[in-house]
Every structure is written in C-alpha cells, then in structure tokens.
Scaffold this motif. Structure first.
Motif, PDB file in Angstrom:
ATOM      1  N   ALA A  86      38.176  50.809  29.862  1.00 17.92           N
ATOM      2  CA  ALA A  86      37.978  49.507  28.991  1.00 17.92           C
ATOM      3  C   ALA A  86      38.356  49.860  27.500  1.00 17.92           C
ATOM      4  N   PHE A  87      37.536  50.792  27.006  1.00 23.46           N
ATOM      5  CA  PHE A  87      37.751  50.917  25.418  1.00 23.46           C
ATOM      6  C   PHE A  87      38.769  52.004  25.380  1.00 23.46           C
ATOM      7  N   ALA A  88      38.693  53.288  25.649  1.00 26.60           N
ATOM      8  CA  ALA A  88      39.738  54.371  25.249  1.00 26.60           C
ATOM      9  C   ALA A  88      40.895  53.916  25.572  1.00 26.60           C
ATOM     10  N   ASP A  89      41.196  53.481  26.983  1.00 21.98           N
ATOM     11  CA  ASP A  89      42.695  53.097  27.140  1.00 21.98           C
ATOM     12  C   ASP A  89      43.051  51.769  26.766  1.00 21.98           C
ATOM     13  N   GLN A  90      42.497  50.794  27.465  1.00 24.80           N
ATOM     14  CA  GLN A  90      43.128  49.516  27.302  1.00 24.80           C
ATOM     15  C   GLN A  90      42.754  49.020  25.420  1.00 24.80           C
ATOM     16  N   CYS A  91      41.817  49.370  25.166  1.00 24.24           N
ATOM     17  CA  CYS A  91      41.569  48.823  23.916  1.00 24.24           C
ATOM     18  C   CYS A  91      42.340  49.806  22.685  1.00 24.24           C
ATOM     19  N   HIS A  92      41.881  51.144  22.761  1.00 26.55           N
ATOM     20  CA  HIS A  92      42.337  51.997  21.558  1.00 26.55           C
ATOM     21  C   HIS A  92      43.539  52.400  21.665  1.00 26.55           C
ATOM     22  N   HIS A  93      44.042  52.922  22.946  1.00 25.53           N
ATOM     23  CA  HIS A  93      45.255  53.437  23.311  1.00 25.53           C
ATOM     24  C   HIS A  93      46.336  52.305  23.298  1.00 25.53           C
ATOM     25  N   GLY A  94      45.812  50.923  23.644  1.00 30.05           N
ATOM     26  CA  GLY A  94      46.657  49.586  23.494  1.00 30.05           C
ATOM     27  C   GLY A  94      46.982  49.550  22.076  1.00 30.05           C
ATOM     28  N   LYS A  95      46.074  49.566  20.898  1.00 34.67           N
ATOM     29  CA  LYS A  95      46.341  49.607  19.670  1.00 34.67           C
ATOM     30  C   LYS A  95      47.574  50.744  19.210  1.00 34.67           C
ATOM     31  N   GLU A  96      47.323  51.821  19.806  1.00 33.68           N
ATOM     32  CA  GLU A  96      48.199  52.896  19.398  1.00 33.68           C
ATOM     33  C   GLU A  96      49.492  52.535  19.813  1.00 33.68           C
ATOM     34  N   GLU A  97      49.731  52.284  21.111  1.00 27.42           N
ATOM     35  CA  GLU A  97      51.126  51.835  21.753  1.00 27.42           C
ATOM     36  C   GLU A  97      51.570  50.570  21.111  1.00 27.42           C
ATOM     37  N   GLY A  98      50.765  49.612  21.169  1.00 28.37           N
ATOM     38  CA  GLY A  98      51.406  48.380  20.532  1.00 28.37           C
ATOM     39  C   GLY A  98      51.405  48.125  19.257  1.00 28.37           C
ATOM     40  N   LEU A  99      50.643  48.846  18.251  1.00 27.35           N
ATOM     41  CA  LEU A  99      50.761  48.481  17.005  1.00 27.35           C
ATOM     42  C   LEU A  99      51.119  49.843  16.084  1.00 27.35           C
ATOM     43  N   LEU A 100      50.413  50.780  16.197  1.00 34.31           N
ATOM     44  CA  LEU A 100      50.757  52.191  15.360  1.00 34.31           C
ATOM     45  C   LEU A 100      51.962  52.623  15.759  1.00 34.31           C
TER      46      LEU A 100
END
Length: 168
Positions: A86-100
């Motif tokens: 939930a946090f490391a993949d969906q949220c954090h990696h999601g931010k990296e992939e979708g924004l950063l």
C-alpha cells in the motif's frame, strides 16, 4: 502534522480502491516540520524513505527469524507486506512514477534508458518480490519448509533491492 498531510491523501485513495484496513500510525513516525507547506516534493519522498527503511528492518528480522525457526510470524509478515504494497509501492513508487519521473523527463533525462529506466525496473522487480513473498506466505501457513525458504529469499532480496534503490 506534515506527515499526515503527506500520507493521508495517498492512503485515502488506497482505501477507496478496496485495500484492507490501513494503519495511519506510520505518519507520526515521519516527523512533523513547522514549514510543512514549504516542503519540496523530494523532501517528502525522502521522509517516506525513512519510514520504508523502518519496515525493511522489520521484514529483515522476520525473515531471519523464519529461517532460524523454520516458521514465519504470519501476523507480522502480513502487516509488513500490507504496508509495503500500500505505502511503499502504490503510494510512494506511484509518486515517483507518476510525478517525479515525468519531471525528470521534462529536464531532458530519457525514460527508456539511464537512471529512470533502472529505477522503473527496480520497482517492477520489487513488485515481483512482493508477489513471491505473498505466494510463499500462503503456502507457509502449513509450515512448508520450502515455502518458508522462498519467503526468506524473496524478503532478503526485496530488502537488499529497496535499500540500494533508496540509496540512489
């Protein structure tokens, strides 16, 4: 607090997608900053890395104990996996992939080769490791020694992968 503002929108969207109960207590461990509104996105990602590292330490201990005892602390392993999904993949990696990563691309760094491509590959490898742990955990319920060994291998590989990923 800053951490609540960082984590809550992501956790809310995860809950909306049907995830099981999500523990918000990690937010308090991220540390509040008085200048929360002035945090740069990379500072937020860095703060999230510190939280992820704490769970990686726990997962490493779970795997070490499972290997030594030939049984897995199922409740702890399940909680760690829920957090990592939930946090490391969906949220954090999601931010990296979708924004950063798109912002990095806008600055001329290609997405299909180089550091961004490597980090995307690491995210995919991490997802495969989480699936491996999840599958092994299901089989380990009956104390299957091979399933316990597979869980430990995937857990150790995941911990190593994410520590190296975070170091970048």
């Amino acid at each position: 607090s800053v951490s609540a503002r960082i984590a809550r929108p992501c956790l809310t969207s995860i809950k909306a997608r049907g995830a099981r109960k999500v523990d918000h207590s990690f937010s308090a461990r991220m540390g509040a900053r008085k200048d929360a509104m002035n945090m740069r996105p990379t500072e937020i990602l860095s703060a999230e890395h510190r939280v992820i590292e704490q769970v990686l330490d726990c997962l490493e201990k779970i795997a070490e104990q499972a290997s030594a005892r030939q049984s897995i602390d199922l409740p702890s392993a399940e909680k760690a996996l829920r957090f990592l999904k939930a946090f490391a993949d969906q949220c954090h990696h999601g931010k990296e992939e979708g924004l950063l990563f798109p912002k990095i691309g806008e600055r001329g760094i290609p997405a299909r080769v180089g550091p961004v491509a490597v980090m995307r590959d690491e995210h995919e490898e991490g997802r495969a490791r989480i699936r491996g742990m999840t599958d092994a955990l299901a089989a380990a319920c009956g104390n299957d020694p091979l399933a316990i060994m597979r869980f430990c291998e995937h857990a150790q590989g995941y911990v190593e992968l994410l520590r190296e990923h975070i170091a970048k």
